[in-house]
Write a protein that holds these residues in place. Structure first.
Motif, PDB file in Angstrom:
ATOM      1  N   PHE A  79      39.207  48.753  46.360  1.00 27.18           N
ATOM      2  CA  PHE A  79      38.603  49.010  45.045  1.00 27.18           C
ATOM      3  C   PHE A  79      39.660  48.997  43.947  1.00 27.18           C
ATOM      4  O   PHE A  79      39.480  48.407  42.887  1.00 27.18           O
ATOM      5  N   ILE A  80      40.772  49.672  44.226  1.00 29.91           N
ATOM      6  CA  ILE A  80      41.839  49.743  43.217  1.00 29.91           C
ATOM      7  C   ILE A  80      42.320  48.341  42.854  1.00 29.91           C
ATOM      8  O   ILE A  80      42.420  47.988  41.677  1.00 29.91           O
ATOM      9  N   LEU A  81      42.589  47.525  43.880  1.00 32.06           N
ATOM     10  CA  LEU A  81      43.140  46.194  43.594  1.00 32.06           C
ATOM     11  C   LEU A  81      42.119  45.304  42.880  1.00 32.06           C
ATOM     12  O   LEU A  81      42.482  44.492  42.031  1.00 32.06           O
ATOM     13  N   ILE A  82      40.842  45.479  43.217  1.00 33.93           N
ATOM     14  CA  ILE A  82      39.813  44.687  42.543  1.00 33.93           C
ATOM     15  C   ILE A  82      39.729  45.079  41.064  1.00 33.93           C
ATOM     16  O   ILE A  82      39.641  44.223  40.181  1.00 33.93           O
ATOM     17  N   ILE A  83      39.818  46.385  40.800  1.00 37.66           N
ATOM     18  CA  ILE A  83      39.784  46.841  39.402  1.00 37.66           C
ATOM     19  C   ILE A  83      41.009  46.317  38.638  1.00 37.66           C
ATOM     20  O   ILE A  83      40.888  45.800  37.530  1.00 37.66           O
ATOM     21  N   VAL A  84      42.185  46.448  39.266  1.00 41.45           N
ATOM     22  CA  VAL A  84      43.406  45.998  38.582  1.00 41.45           C
ATOM     23  C   VAL A  84      43.334  44.493  38.306  1.00 41.45           C
ATOM     24  O   VAL A  84      43.678  44.027  37.215  1.00 41.45           O
ATOM     25  N   SER A  85      42.847  43.742  39.294  1.00 46.20           N
ATOM     26  CA  SER A  85      42.757  42.292  39.114  1.00 46.20           C
ATOM     27  C   SER A  85      41.805  41.949  37.962  1.00 46.20           C
ATOM     28  O   SER A  85      42.103  41.089  37.129  1.00 46.20           O
ATOM     29  N   ALA A  86      40.667  42.644  37.903  1.00 47.01           N
ATOM     30  CA  ALA A  86      39.715  42.373  36.824  1.00 47.01           C
ATOM     31  C   ALA A  86      40.330  42.750  35.482  1.00 47.01           C
ATOM     32  O   ALA A  86      40.254  41.990  34.503  1.00 47.01           O
ATOM     33  N   TRP A  87      40.982  43.897  35.447  1.00 51.59           N
ATOM     34  CA  TRP A  87      41.623  44.364  34.207  1.00 51.59           C
ATOM     35  C   TRP A  87      42.616  43.318  33.703  1.00 51.59           C
ATOM     36  O   TRP A  87      42.677  43.019  32.521  1.00 51.59           O
ATOM     37  N   LYS A  88      43.372  42.740  34.641  1.00 52.44           N
ATOM     38  CA  LYS A  88      44.421  41.813  34.258  1.00 52.44           C
ATOM     39  C   LYS A  88      43.880  40.432  33.877  1.00 52.44           C
ATOM     40  O   LYS A  88      44.392  39.796  32.969  1.00 52.44           O
ATOM     41  N   SER A  89      42.818  39.971  34.570  1.00 50.38           N
ATOM     42  CA  SER A  89      42.518  38.545  34.401  1.00 50.38           C
ATOM     43  C   SER A  89      41.204  38.179  33.718  1.00 50.38           C
ATOM     44  O   SER A  89      40.999  37.012  33.414  1.00 50.38           O
ATOM     45  N   VAL A  90      40.322  39.152  33.469  1.00 50.92           N
ATOM     46  CA  VAL A  90      39.050  38.776  32.844  1.00 50.92           C
ATOM     47  C   VAL A  90      39.263  38.193  31.442  1.00 50.92           C
ATOM     48  O   VAL A  90      38.645  37.191  31.078  1.00 50.92           O
ATOM     49  N   GLY A  91      40.162  38.792  30.683  1.00 51.10           N
ATOM     50  CA  GLY A  91      40.435  38.294  29.333  1.00 51.10           C
ATOM     51  C   GLY A  91      40.889  36.846  29.356  1.00 51.10           C
ATOM     52  O   GLY A  91      40.562  36.059  28.470  1.00 51.10           O
ATOM     53  N   TYR A  92      41.642  36.507  30.406  1.00 50.83           N
ATOM     54  CA  TYR A  92      42.140  35.144  30.543  1.00 50.83           C
ATOM     55  C   TYR A  92      41.012  34.184  30.911  1.00 50.83           C
ATOM     56  O   TYR A  92      40.796  33.169  30.263  1.00 50.83           O
ATOM     57  N   SER A  93      40.244  34.549  31.954  1.00 49.58           N
ATOM     58  CA  SER A  93      39.271  33.567  32.426  1.00 49.58           C
ATOM     59  C   SER A  93      38.061  33.433  31.505  1.00 49.58           C
ATOM     60  O   SER A  93      37.376  32.409  31.547  1.00 49.58           O
ATOM     61  N   CYS A  94      37.807  34.432  30.646  1.00 46.18           N
ATOM     62  CA  CYS A  94      36.652  34.277  29.758  1.00 46.18           C
ATOM     63  C   CYS A  94      36.922  33.244  28.664  1.00 46.18           C
ATOM     64  O   CYS A  94      35.994  32.726  28.059  1.00 46.18           O
ATOM     65  N   TYR A 137      46.225  31.531  48.886  1.00 44.44           N
ATOM     66  CA  TYR A 137      47.401  32.041  48.183  1.00 44.44           C
ATOM     67  C   TYR A 137      47.010  33.309  47.450  1.00 44.44           C
ATOM     68  O   TYR A 137      45.946  33.375  46.846  1.00 44.44           O
ATOM     69  N   SER A 138      47.873  34.323  47.508  1.00 45.31           N
ATOM     70  CA  SER A 138      47.529  35.552  46.794  1.00 45.31           C
ATOM     71  C   SER A 138      48.545  35.823  45.690  1.00 45.31           C
ATOM     72  O   SER A 138      49.645  35.293  45.692  1.00 45.31           O
ATOM     73  N   ASP A 139      48.118  36.651  44.746  1.00 48.42           N
ATOM     74  CA  ASP A 139      48.973  37.048  43.644  1.00 48.42           C
ATOM     75  C   ASP A 139      50.008  38.047  44.188  1.00 48.42           C
ATOM     76  O   ASP A 139      49.719  39.228  44.352  1.00 48.42           O
ATOM     77  N   PHE A 140      51.207  37.536  44.484  1.00 46.42           N
ATOM     78  CA  PHE A 140      52.214  38.348  45.164  1.00 46.42           C
ATOM     79  C   PHE A 140      52.531  39.637  44.408  1.00 46.42           C
ATOM     80  O   PHE A 140      52.611  40.711  44.994  1.00 46.42           O
ATOM     81  N   GLY A 141      52.676  39.531  43.101  1.00 51.20           N
ATOM     82  CA  GLY A 141      53.004  40.707  42.288  1.00 51.20           C
ATOM     83  C   GLY A 141      51.961  41.797  42.434  1.00 51.20           C
ATOM     84  O   GLY A 141      52.284  42.974  42.604  1.00 51.20           O
ATOM     85  N   LEU A 142      50.708  41.416  42.399  1.00 54.04           N
ATOM     86  CA  LEU A 142      49.609  42.385  42.515  1.00 54.04           C
ATOM     87  C   LEU A 142      49.656  43.115  43.853  1.00 54.04           C
ATOM     88  O   LEU A 142      49.563  44.334  43.916  1.00 54.04           O
ATOM     89  N   PHE A 143      49.829  42.362  44.934  1.00 59.19           N
ATOM     90  CA  PHE A 143      49.754  42.968  46.255  1.00 59.19           C
ATOM     91  C   PHE A 143      51.054  43.632  46.701  1.00 59.19           C
ATOM     92  O   PHE A 143      51.054  44.445  47.605  1.00 59.19           O
ATOM     93  N   TYR A 144      52.149  43.256  46.072  1.00 58.50           N
ATOM     94  CA  TYR A 144      53.418  43.854  46.468  1.00 58.50           C
ATOM     95  C   TYR A 144      53.803  45.004  45.548  1.00 58.50           C
ATOM     96  O   TYR A 144      54.186  46.076  46.014  1.00 58.50           O
ATOM     97  N   GLN A 145      53.705  44.789  44.245  1.00 60.14           N
ATOM     98  CA  GLN A 145      54.156  45.811  43.298  1.00 60.14           C
ATOM     99  C   GLN A 145      53.170  46.957  43.147  1.00 60.14           C
ATOM    100  O   GLN A 145      53.563  48.112  43.126  1.00 60.14           O
ATOM    101  N   VAL A 146      51.882  46.634  42.968  1.00 61.81           N
ATOM    102  CA  VAL A 146      50.923  47.681  42.619  1.00 61.81           C
ATOM    103  C   VAL A 146      50.791  48.733  43.744  1.00 61.81           C
ATOM    104  O   VAL A 146      50.796  49.924  43.458  1.00 61.81           O
ATOM    105  N   PRO A 147      50.702  48.345  45.027  1.00 64.39           N
ATOM    106  CA  PRO A 147      50.686  49.383  46.071  1.00 64.39           C
ATOM    107  C   PRO A 147      52.090  49.920  46.368  1.00 64.39           C
ATOM    108  O   PRO A 147      52.268  50.699  47.297  1.00 64.39           O
ATOM    109  N   GLN A 148      53.073  49.501  45.592  1.00 63.50           N
ATOM    110  CA  GLN A 148      54.464  49.951  45.729  1.00 63.50           C
ATOM    111  C   GLN A 148      55.005  49.822  47.150  1.00 63.50           C
ATOM    112  O   GLN A 148      55.775  50.677  47.604  1.00 63.50           O
TER     113      GLN A 148
END
Lengths: 311, 297
Positions: free
Chosen positions: A170-185, A239-250
């Motif tokens: 849930f956390i990663l889905i929220i963070v991903s939406a927060w980061k990329s919805v503005g871009y994809s719209c 392919y996954s967003d490395f920064g999201l999956f590596y940095q955000v869960p620390q």
């Protein structure tokens, strides 16, 4: 005689292009070093890498690395995580982006449209390291806003977020939406703005309200773009967003079951565990399946709309 | 305006306002936290309306901020040098590829394009750059791997040259005796300014935000850390210290002197700041760039 003449003109013709070829050298050389040379290094996936012997001198072990990757649960877990997360991101981010684009396009005040758009696009420009700080401010077990303010107000016991893998999808889905919805719209918004206003005027004369107009005009005309972007995203599902999956869960070990993707696995294998051959095997697996998926999705896109295909 | 339209407009504004607030909230929390009193924060957590404000974190940064100033300098240097180099290499490669008469054009185009479809991935790239090119622990590690040239940008610029720069103008320049390079530099490049600006923007942001290269290649030369690398190290280090604090009182004491929780947030604020400052100026160009790239994949 005739042959000599054509040869001479060919040389003259080509010599005129020498400056152009020279101009391309830095770029081509870079691609050769950065992209093509590493492809030859993929053989490491079939070897038992030994730093002393080097990439090409190490012992050949065939498919052993791949066998091992899938004998342990690792291979399956990282594949499942990568695909499921990307799938969730595609569905949720697309739905949100389309809704936002429609709302923005319907607003009569253009100044405010631009204002909203600027704000929701801002998160896209923030580096994943800083995103990890933002998330930390909310989720830190001792000082986090959620534990200290929200959960405390509700009378719920604090949660050790960074130790509980079950919350992270849930956390990663929220963070991903927060980061990329503005871009994809933005692409959807550009498409809607391009729609002939005549359709809407005609609908209005017929007495169709806003919601009907959206349902019967905007969405159908947006459909090809939605399908197209979804196809292209599906092509990148390995392919996954490395920064999201590596940095955000620390990089918390407790969270690996739900945060480890192919990219983070390859990274940890290489730089933390020193398991270079296994890491290379996972990387090659990603490159090959990724290539097949990109080709496949492009083939489909080509069928739908030739101009939008990447090739 | 009909009643339905009014209701619709009102609802749309409400939803967009809520979404805008949601987009900004984490950044606001970060900024407010950096101005919170450290002891208050440790007791009450990160909060939007802290009971006690303080600029302690920033004074600490100014006093002990040598490493931060240095990292800032590195970030600026890498961003500017990387972007300039990238633009030079990208346009130099795109221009000949846009020339329909160039012999072997398709072969070269495919050479560029194929890098978008297939890549060696992290492991072989790392082994090549460290083993063959010895890039580890040098400033080049922050500039060269991955970021310098993107085939996608090459293709974007190429198609701009094809459609936006008429062949007749280039022909005319050549008839006037201008060399190929002079034609490129004096005529084609100035005409391609919009696309060059857009690409420079994307490349620049990628350099500023990059933490990956430093994280992978700078193992001993922490003095070459960019602001992102420094931030990354800080979150790990403070965590490391707090998780081991029970074992060692000394660390606890040393840590107590640093307003650790707020300093962390203050550095993150300085990391975002340049982006937030330039954002209003780049925003419209940025949106244009996304539309341009998005239509074609």
């Amino acid at each position: 005689m005739e042959k000599a003449v054509t040869k001479k003109t060919l040389v003259r013709k080509l010599s005129g292009f020498v400056p152009l070829y020279l101009m391309m050298i830095p770029g081509l050389l870079y691609l050769f070093i950065n992209n093509y040379l590493p492809m030859t290094g993929l053989v490491v996936a079939f070897k038992n890498y030994n730093a002393r012997k080097g990439i090409f001198g190490s012992d050949f072990v065939g498919f052993k690395n791949f066998e091992y990757l899938f004998k342990t649960s690792d291979g399956w877990v990282i594949t499942r995580n990568t695909i499921l997360y990307n799938f969730a991101f595609i569905v949720i981010n697309t739905v949100l982006a389309v809704i936002v684009a429609i709302l923005l396009s319907e607003l009569t005040s253009k100044v405010r449209t631009r204002f909203y758009q600027s704000i929701i696009l801002l998160p896209f420009l923030i580096s994943s390291v800083i995103v990890s700080y933002l998330v930390f401010a909310f989720l830190s077990a001792e000082n986090g806003f959620l534990n200290n303010t929200i959960l405390a107000a509700l009378g719920i016991e604090p949660v050790a977020w960074y130790n509980e893998p079950k919350y992270w999808p849930f956390i990663l889905i929220i963070v991903s939406a927060w980061k990329s919805v503005g871009y994809s719209c933005i692409i959807y918004l550009a498409t809607i703005i391009g729609i002939d206003r005549g359709y809407y005027e005609a609908a209005e004369l017929e007495g169709a309200g806003k919601l009907k107009q959206i349902w019967y005009i905007t969405l159908p005309l947006l459909k090809p773009v939605i399908i197209l972007l979804t196809m292209l995203a599906l092509g990148r599902i390995f392919y996954s967003d490395f920064g999201l999956f590596y940095q955000v869960p620390q990089n918390q070990g407790a969270l690996y079951p739900t945060t480890n993707t192919i990219d983070t696995y390859v990274y940890r294998g290489l730089l933390q565990l020193g398991n270079i051959s296994m890491s290379a095997a996972a990387g090659l697996y990603q490159s090959v399946v990724g290539f097949i998926l990109v080709m496949g999705s492009n083939l489909l896109v080509r069928r739908l709309d030739k101009d939008s295909a990447i090739f | 305006m009909s009643k339905e339209t009014k209701v619709f407009q009102f609802t749309a504004h409400c939803i967009m306002t809520i979404l805008s607030v949601l987009a900004l909230i984490p950044i606001v929390l970060l900024a407010v936290s950096s101005f919170t009193d450290n002891d208050y924060l440790l007791k009450n957590g990160y909060s939007f309306f802290p009971g006690k404000l303080s600029t302690g974190a920033y004074t600490y940064l100014l006093q002990e901020g040598e490493a931060i100033a240095r990292a800032y300098g590195i970030s600026f240097f890498v961003t500017i040098a990387g972007t300039v180099l990238s633009i030079i290499i990208t346009t130099l490669l795109s221009y000949p590829l846009a020339r329909a008469d160039l012999p072997g054009r398709n072969v070269f185009s495919f050479f560029v394009f194929f890098t978008l479809l297939f890549n060696g991935g992290l492991v072989p790239t790392y082994l090549m750059y460290t083993g063959v090119f010895g890039i580890k622990n040098s400033i080049w590690a922050l500039i060269i791997p991955g970021l310098l040239l993107n085939a996608y940008n090459v293709l974007l610029v190429r198609s701009y040259f094809v459609t936006g720069v008429p062949t007749e103008i280039l022909e005319a320049a050549r008839i006037d005796g201008a060399s190929e390079f002079a034609t490129f530099r004096r005529i084609a490049l100035p005409m391609a300014k919009p696309i060059v600006a857009t690409i420079a923007l994307f490349v620049g942001i990628a350099y500023w935000n990059d933490w990956n290269n430093g994280y992978i290649y700078l193992t001993t030369r922490t003095d070459l850390f960019s602001i992102q690398n420094l931030l990354n190290r800080m979150i790990q280090n403070i965590q490391f210290l707090t998780s081991n604090s029970a074992a060692s009182n000394n660390i606890q004491e040393g840590l107590a002197k640093i307003p650790s929780a707020t300093v962390r947030m203050a550095i993150a604020v300085t990391g975002i700041l340049p982006i937030v400052i330039v954002y209003p100026f780049i925003q419209s160009n940025f949106v244009k760039g996304i539309t341009l790239g998005g239509v074609k994949g």
